[in-house]
Scaffold this active site. Structure first.
Site, mmCIF file in Angstrom:
data_model
loop_
_atom_site.group_PDB
_atom_site.id
_atom_site.type_symbol
_atom_site.label_atom_id
_atom_site.label_comp_id
_atom_site.label_asym_id
_atom_site.label_seq_id
_atom_site.Cartn_x
_atom_site.Cartn_y
_atom_site.Cartn_z
ATOM 1 N N LYS A 123 0.865 -1.183 0.000
ATOM 2 C CA LYS A 123 0.000 0.000 0.000
ATOM 3 C C LYS A 123 0.897 1.227 0.000
ATOM 4 O O LYS A 123 1.958 1.223 0.627
ATOM 5 C CB LYS A 123 -0.895 0.025 1.245
ATOM 6 C CG LYS A 123 -1.953 -1.057 1.271
ATOM 7 C CD LYS A 123 -2.867 -0.881 2.463
ATOM 8 C CE LYS A 123 -3.918 -1.971 2.536
ATOM 9 N NZ LYS A 123 -4.790 -1.826 3.714
ATOM 10 N N HIS A 139 0.692 6.199 3.440
ATOM 11 C CA HIS A 139 -0.457 7.031 3.736
ATOM 12 C C HIS A 139 -0.064 8.059 4.791
ATOM 13 O O HIS A 139 0.776 7.797 5.647
ATOM 14 C CB HIS A 139 -1.573 6.111 4.260
ATOM 15 C CG HIS A 139 -2.908 6.751 4.362
ATOM 16 N ND1 HIS A 139 -3.253 7.584 5.388
ATOM 17 C CD2 HIS A 139 -4.000 6.680 3.547
ATOM 18 C CE1 HIS A 139 -4.511 7.995 5.223
ATOM 19 N NE2 HIS A 139 -4.978 7.454 4.115
ATOM 20 N N HIS A 168 0.468 7.416 8.524
ATOM 21 C CA HIS A 168 1.741 6.954 9.101
ATOM 22 C C HIS A 168 2.734 8.102 9.284
ATOM 23 O O HIS A 168 3.825 7.902 9.825
ATOM 24 C CB HIS A 168 2.380 5.891 8.199
ATOM 25 C CG HIS A 168 1.544 4.662 8.047
ATOM 26 N ND1 HIS A 168 1.436 3.718 9.036
ATOM 27 C CD2 HIS A 168 0.761 4.233 7.035
ATOM 28 C CE1 HIS A 168 0.624 2.754 8.634
ATOM 29 N NE2 HIS A 168 0.203 3.040 7.430
#
Length: 622
Positions: A174, A177, A180
């Site tokens: 992923k 984002h 984080h």
């Protein structure tokens, strides 16, 4: 397998094993020795010497008190006062005002203390201004220019101790984002602070690289995957696959059943189920490493949930069973923590696969066995407070003596952090947009823009500074709303303002080449600075920096360091017009110009040190 990377030397210096106390800190030779203040430690700042002087004068007037007792009670004063001692803390038999009168009666101004005033139960002290300038600037010079690495503000408080700091921890396959981002920024700050205070730091990135979602991605890759797209941008392609298969699973429950079976094969070590996963993990780590480098973030170890051995998990579960702490509920294993108001926690699913909590327990056991840490810090959002509390409690119930050394450093949410043009919240988008905003801003001043060697790289660095400072300037537990308008301003307490202050004070050397090189400290007349309140304000802030670092070590709060950096930047700005250097050169007063230049260069060194502690890269031009 655990993946480690070759890393450049950390930008935060670590105090050396030994330092000559006589040569480096002659100031302490004129004061009584104090166990709390090791003379060879850079943390023994000039202000420690002033505290000893204040403590000595009070202990002399009040025989019931020792220098050591009073030293612990010498605190910074409010505005207009350098240091304050609250007499009630000593619990003396006589009233505080009586004690205060005794101290005033015995007080004599000396090279350390200029004056003392009693105000109710408080004693307010002003430091000797001449000593303040001479000693603070000299120590900054010695610990910046006469050591192998800059050491001002560092210490050996944690010498011989080891800490693991786990932070960032995104999910592989992923894109990174912004959820984080806070863990990454705060974790790197803590890594820097612990290193600066002499701890051996192991910066660890515990990747989310295991669990049923990878069974889902595996099923999705069979249907939508492309090896060509994987080579171009692995994380983006895997994310797209995940979105598609997740949408399909919403309509067809059988998709999740198939995904669970696939993950069970992974847990059982089926090589055909693991081959693609290994490739995805490797490509994800490579991509993350590039993104971390852009943020001035580094890790010593990349590990993950997949690295936790089954044996350590099984041993922990068996021990919990023996202790009668586990119950079976419809085939799943639960541990009852209601007694500690921590609810019930699942430690094994009914299909026999592991869960986050079990892997965290096994991981902690393995880390202690491997590293023998003195402390382990988990930088995780406050939404996970219950999970971390359950995790720590289980380890305590298992009676591991090191369980009490685990610490959860939590933080609030970032709100409103989408790009200005859409709703995407990937970090790469935020960094790109931040850089573009600052690039446009820089172009408005053509002359300065053309003087910058790498305008695109510089604008990106300013943008990253803006993002980080917005994150770190409030208490970490608070949620905050990200504000794009603050990306474009050099006014007020923003990241660009910090960079501007550093660039401005760095320009002092370029604008005054005739003053180079400055003579040795002993030949610079700092008494020429003593009549300027703005200069004294800078000197007080510079002297306080070692305490700022030590406080950050205790509180784990980056906001204190941001506040210090902002205050110093404001003080520099306030002195700039009334305490000129070039104006003194033009008048022919080179002695005054040198003293002022030394003050500004010292301010540059300390401002730069505080920015590096925050994982910012101080700029010379912009």
């Amino acid at each position: 397998m655990s993946t480690a990377t070759e890393l450049p030397p950390t930008t935060i210096p670590v105090a050396p094993a030994t330092t000559s106390s006589t040569a480096a800190y002659p100031i302490f030779s004129r004061l009584p020795p104090l166990p709390q203040v090791p003379k060879a430690d850079p943390a023994s700042s000039v202000f420690d010497a002033f505290r000893i002087a204040i403590a000595s004068s009070i202990a002399k007037a009040v025989p019931d008190l020792t220098v050591e007792q009073v030293y612990e009670g010498v605190d910074y004063g409010k505005k207009g006062v350098d240091f304050t001692v609250a007499l009630p803390r000593f619990r003396l038999k006589e009233k505080p005002d009586v004690t205060g009168k005794k101290v005033l009666a015995e007080f004599k101004a000396d090279e350390w203390i200029e004056s003392v005033v009693a105000q109710g139960p408080f004693l307010h002290y002003q430091l000797n201004t001449a000593t303040l300038f001479r000693e603070v600037l000299t120590q900054i010079h010695q610990l910046t220019n006469e050591t192998e690495k800059p050491l001002y503000g560092t210490s050996k408080i944690g010498e011989g101790k080891k800490v693991i700091i786990e932070y960032s921890s995104p999910n592989i396959a992923k894109q990174f984002h912004v959820g984080h981002l806070r863990s990454t920024i705060i974790g790197q700050f803590l890594s820097n602070v612990y290193s600066a205070c002499g701890w051996e730091v192991i910066a660890m990135n515990y990747l989310g690289d295991w669990g049923t979602q990878f069974g889902l991605i595996a099923v999705g890759f069979e249907r939508y995957g492309s090896e060509e797209a994987l080579k171009v941008d692995a994380i983006k392609h895997l994310y797209d696959v995940y979105v598609k298969i997740n949408a399909e699973a919403e309509k067809d429950p059988e998709v999740r059943v198939e995904a669970a079976k696939w993950f069970k094969r992974m847990e059982d070590g089926d090589e055909t189920a693991l081959v693609n996963w290994r490739k995805w993990r490797e490509l994800s780590v490579k991509k993350y490493t590039e993104e971390y480098a852009a943020l001035n973030v580094r890790f010593d170890v990349y590990t993950g949930e997949s690295q936790v051995g089954k044996e350590s998990q099984a041993q922990a579960l068996a021990r919990l069973e023996e202790m009668g702490l586990i119950s079976d509920v419809e085939g799943a294993k639960l541990i009852d923590l209601e007694k500690w108001k921590l609810q019930k926690a699942v430690v094994r699913k009914k299909d026999g696969t592991s869960i986050y909590l079990t892997r965290d327990i096994g991981g902690a056991i393995e880390r202690y066995e491997k590293y023998k840490f003195d402390k382990m810090i988990y930088v995780v959002a406050s939404q996970q407070d219950l999970h971390l509390a359950q995790f720590f409690k289980v380890l305590q119930l298992l009676e591991y003596p090191w369980a009490n050394t685990l610490e959860h450093v939590n933080y609030g949410l970032v709100q409103g952090m989408s790009t200005r043009k859409g709703t995407a919240v990937f970090l790469a988008d935020i960094i790109r947009e931040a850089g573009n905003v600052m690039h446009d801003q820089m172009k408005k001043n053509k002359e300065k823009y053309e003087a910058v060697e790498d305008p695109e790289g510089t604008s990106k660095e300013i943008g990253i500074t803006a993002v980080k400072v917005q994150d770190m300037q409030a208490k970490r537990i608070n949620n905050y709303v990200f504000n794009w308008d603050r990306m474009t301003t050099f006014e007020g307490d923003t990241g660009p303002y910090l960079q501007y202050a550093h660039v401005r004070v760095s320009s002092i050397s370029r604008k005054n080449p005739s003053l180079h090189p400055l003579p040795p400290p002993s030949q610079i007349n700092t008494s020429l600075l003593t009549s300027h309140p703005k200069a004294r304000e800078i000197a007080i802030l510079l002297g306080s920096y070692p305490d700022v670092v030590k406080t950050a070590l205790k509180t784990h709060e980056p906001s204190g360091v941001v506040t210090f950096a902002m205050r110093l930047s404001h003080a520099i700005s306030g002195a700039w017009d009334v305490l000129g250097v070039k104006s003194e050169v033009d008048k022919g007063d080179l002695e005054s110009a040198r003293a002022r230049m030394w003050l500004y260069l010292s301010a540059r060194d300390v401002l730069g040190a505080s920015m590096r502690l925050l994982s910012l890269t101080p700029l010379e031009r912009m």
